[in-house]
Design a protein around this motif. Structure first.
Motif, PDB file in Angstrom:
ATOM      1  N   UNK A  76      13.212 -87.456 -18.592  1.00 12.87           N
ATOM      2  CA  UNK A  76      12.080 -87.467 -17.676  1.00 12.87           C
ATOM      3  C   UNK A  76      12.284 -86.496 -16.511  1.00 12.87           C
ATOM      4  N   UNK A  77      13.535 -86.079 -16.308  1.00 12.57           N
ATOM      5  CA  UNK A  77      13.854 -85.166 -15.212  1.00 12.57           C
ATOM      6  C   UNK A  77      14.789 -84.077 -15.717  1.00 12.57           C
ATOM      7  N   UNK A  78      14.485 -82.839 -15.352  1.00 13.64           N
ATOM      8  CA  UNK A  78      15.295 -81.704 -15.786  1.00 13.64           C
ATOM      9  C   UNK A  78      15.614 -80.838 -14.575  1.00 13.64           C
ATOM     10  N   UNK A  79      16.896 -80.572 -14.397  1.00 19.85           N
ATOM     11  CA  UNK A  79      17.361 -79.689 -13.340  1.00 19.85           C
ATOM     12  C   UNK A  79      17.947 -78.435 -13.985  1.00 19.85           C
ATOM     13  N   UNK A  80      17.350 -77.283 -13.723  1.00 24.17           N
ATOM     14  CA  UNK A  80      17.903 -76.021 -14.194  1.00 24.17           C
ATOM     15  C   UNK A  80      18.875 -75.474 -13.160  1.00 24.17           C
TER      16      UNK A  80
END
Length: 743
Positions: A265-269
């Motif tokens: 549900x959450x993506x950090x690049x």
């Protein structure tokens, strides 16, 4: 001085804080309303306030932001007045009708310059919006339009309305710095103390109050394709994690989609170059995406690889404090942005005209979305060029569109080609950078004027070997001029002979140059005098004409007073008319609910709603046929003829013959004029362009796409393919109707 742009948060303190006479944003209107998405009904009102989109507010700040801001930014054209014509809602797109209406309003309001950071694939100057903008330019109002952000598509992908005759198309140059507005948040490693880190929120951005552990795709910080492949079956449920992925290779959306498939549900690049970027990655189920710096991401990866947990305590990027960090752009400083769209048009008009900084630009943003933001695109380079036009209008006391374009193009500085990773020793093609990066001071001070902004020698079929232009000396003394040819990289349109779709960027570049001769090549002009110069070209040899190489370069005009101007030119080796424009293998009949556009089986039967009832809710479950046309190059005319298969009926016997094929007419969506390359989809309910409906029966579709430079009245000028035959029946009462195979 008046400029126009799209919707603006005029209540932003750096944009004047008010709307109307006496304000920085002094006029305009809202043509669509917040809820408009390009498909819904516009709900116009008189207030063009931007509180949800951001794009127009960023554009306005580049032109005219005041200095009362915490980051020291300032608009390029202080003292101008802005008009704001809102053509976008909070999301979605917009059609030609609204864009044309906005341009007409801006023109009628007395705007001195009209600029739009808007566009879409076209390549045809005759596109309706482009044609309207061209007429406004003809009436004395300069119009600057973003060249487009589809550089990955390669050559011949000019955007509308930038591709219009006399419309000034603006490409993008990358900033020498990578500014980043970082939202301050906290993290901890294991049970350690909380530490501060910074990130840039993306879209979506529901990060406020989120506290979760990081999970990384792998521990390889040099993995250029990190997250591009579907995650393995052994991947845990990621619904309670923040997934950490390195930027690079494939799109953000593809990486996010792969993570979402495992519940993320959450993506950090984390970045693969200095700084951060705003990530747009709307994927079902994903609530927040963001980016942190390369160094921060690498530090987290190191901790995860050592077996530690890393927990992020996220702040809301729209309300939390931000800090500005400037990173040096070591990869593409001052080079053409890889996303900047390439010309020329399909009729070999030079596009873009020139370029300006558009990559990694800090400017104003709606207060509701954080007040300031860093964005990239020709949307950012275009308003900067428009601001330069405003400055030149004052400096040179002229509003003439032709004079301004010629000045800025001739004084622009061409740069070398960059593929986004390395730099070449060859100048970037004119089809990518136009005249080069704008030089406002040089344009303001120039005393030598050219009569044109560029030259096209067209393709081999339409080759014009000699073009004329005029050099005028407006200085107060005599100047001696010498002319020479400076070649730029020649780019192949197709990767290999036999290809029909242009190669994706970075397409093959070769050091093959045209030969130019000048008559005269050297001359002296007294003060106030002018000279007509004939430039004759010999196209480069040794190239594979079937791959449509586009050659280009610059006529360098050096004066004895130390002045130096350049005139961009280009041409095509080979025949555009001979290029395949219709991809027959990917042109077919499919189902309206098939997103993958698979071809239906021969003899499929479609049970359609009764004539005129396709939009009735009683027939929502009906699956209509979908016409899928794939153009490998642009086509000025696309027609689809409904061909009766059973020639025994009266209707079939009386059907007119079109280019050797019996035709009952064209589906209501056709014909289509001035089409870009790519996929065109149209569902069909049995209705024809004349408002009638075909009778139940067996049919096939004959799809014809007019070749470039083709004559529409000749059937031999079209690429042709036919769909499988299929049967049409009409439902007599409301019921679930699905296609089935067989007759």
């Amino acid at each position: 001085m008046v400029l126009t742009c799209t919707q603006t948060d005029y209540l932003h303190p750096a944009l004047g804080g008010c709307f109307g006479p006496g304000c920085l944003v002094s006029y305009g209107t809202d043509l669509v309303g917040d809820a408009f998405n390009g498909h819904t009904t516009p709900v116009p009102d008189s207030d063009p306030l931007d509180n949800c989109n951001g794009h127009g507010t960023h554009v306005a700040g580049i032109i005219a932001a005041q200095s009362n801001n915490p980051y020291g930014i300032i608009g390029a054209a202080q003292g101008v007045t802005l008009g704001s014509y809102r053509v976008f809602g909070c999301s979605g797109d917009v059609g030609n009708d609204i864009l044309i209406a906005a341009y007409n309003m801006a023109y009628e309001a007395g705007s001195d310059i009209i600029t739009a950071s808007i566009g879409g694939p076209s390549g045809w100057a005759e596109d309706p919006w482009a044609a309207v903008v061209s007429r406004i330019v003809d009436d004395g109002v300069p119009c600057l339009v973003s060249a487009g952000n589809d550089g990955s598509e390669g050559l011949f992908y000019a955007s509308t309305a930038a591709n219009g005759y006399k419309v000034t198309a603006i490409g993008s140059i990358d900033n020498t710095l990578s500014p980043a507005l970082l939202t301050e948040s906290k993290f901890k490693i294991g049970d350690g103390a909380l530490e501060t880190f910074g990130f840039t929120g993306g879209s979506p951005a529901a990060w406020g109050g989120v506290t979760r552990e990081l999970w990384s795709v792998n521990f390889n910080t040099a993995d250029t394709a990190n997250g591009c492949d579907p995650l393995p079956a052994s991947t845990p449920d990621l619904s309670n994690k923040i997934v950490l992925i390195r930027r690079g290779t494939c799109t953000f959306v593809q990486k996010i989609t792969n993570a979402a498939a495992k519940g993320a549900k959450y993506v950090m690049f984390y970045n693969n170059v200095g700084g951060t970027a705003v990530v747009s990655g709307v994927v079902d189920g994903v609530l927040g995406v963001a980016m942190t710096t390369a160094d921060q991401g690498a530090a987290w990866i190191k901790a995860l690889e050592a077996g530690s947990t890393v927990t992020l305590n996220m702040a809301d990027p729209q309300t939390a404090p931000k800090t500005l960090a400037n990173f040096v752009n070591t990869l593409t400083p001052g080079f053409q942005s890889t996303y900047s769209s390439w010309g020329p048009t399909y009729e070999v008009d030079v596009k873009p005209q020139f370029s300006s900084p558009g990559g990694m630009i800090l400017s104003t943003y709606p207060r509701a979305l954080g007040s300031y933001g860093v964005l990239s695109g020709t949307s950012m380079s275009c308003p900067l060029a428009a601001a330069v036009y405003a400055l030149l209008m004052n400096a040179r006391n002229t509003k003439d569109p032709k004079t301004l374009e010629n000045l800025v193009s001739s004084t622009a500085k061409p740069n070398f080609f960059s593929n986004g990773q390395t730099q070449s020793k060859l100048l970037a093609p004119v089809a990518q950078q136009g005249g080069g990066i704008i030089q406002a001071w040089d344009a303001a001070q120039a005393t030598t004027l050219l009569s044109v902004s560029s030259i096209s020698f067209n393709d081999t079929d339409h080759f014009v070997p000699t073009r004329n232009f005029t050099v005028s000396n407006t200085a107060k003394k005599s100047i001696t001029y010498s002319l020479k040819n400076v070649g730029a990289a020649t780019g192949y349109t197709f990767q290999a002979e036999g290809d029909i779709t242009p190669a994706a960027f970075p397409n093959e570049m070769v050091a093959s140059f045209a030969t130019l001769s000048f008559a005269p090549a050297t001359f002296t002009l007294a003060a106030g005098a002018r000279q007509i110069v004939a430039v004759t070209a010999v196209a480069p040899t040794g190239l594979n004409a079937k791959r449509l190489p586009v050659y280009s370069g610059y006529v360098a005009i050096n004066g004895s007073d130390g002045s130096g101007l350049s005139l961009p030119y280009l041409g095509v080796v080979g025949s555009l008319h001979s290029a395949t424009v219709l991809d027959s293998e990917s042109t077919l009949l499919s189902l309206a609910n098939d997103d993958e556009n698979n071809a239906v089986a021969p003899n499929t039967t479609f049970i359609l709603p009764p004539a005129g009832h396709a939009n009735d809710t009683a027939y929502n479950s009906t699956v209509l046929p979908k016409i899928v046309v794939t153009l490998s190059m642009g086509s000025a005319l696309l027609r689809v003829d409904v061909v009766p298969v059973n020639n025994c009926t009266t209707v079939a016997k009386n059907a007119p013959v079109v280019f050797g094929t019996k035709s009952l007419g064209q589906p209501a969506s056709f014909p289509l004029a001035y089409n870009a390359r790519g996929v065109i989809e149209a569902t069909w309910d049995g209705s024809l362009a004349d408002g009638t409906f075909v009778a139940p029966g067996v049919y096939k579709l004959a799809v014809r796409a007019l070749r470039i430079f083709g004559k529409p009245e000749l059937g031999s000028e079209y690429d042709l393919t036919e769909t499988v035959q299929f049967r049409i029946r009409y439902a007599t009462k409301a019921k679930r109707a699905v296609p089935r195979a067989g007759m």
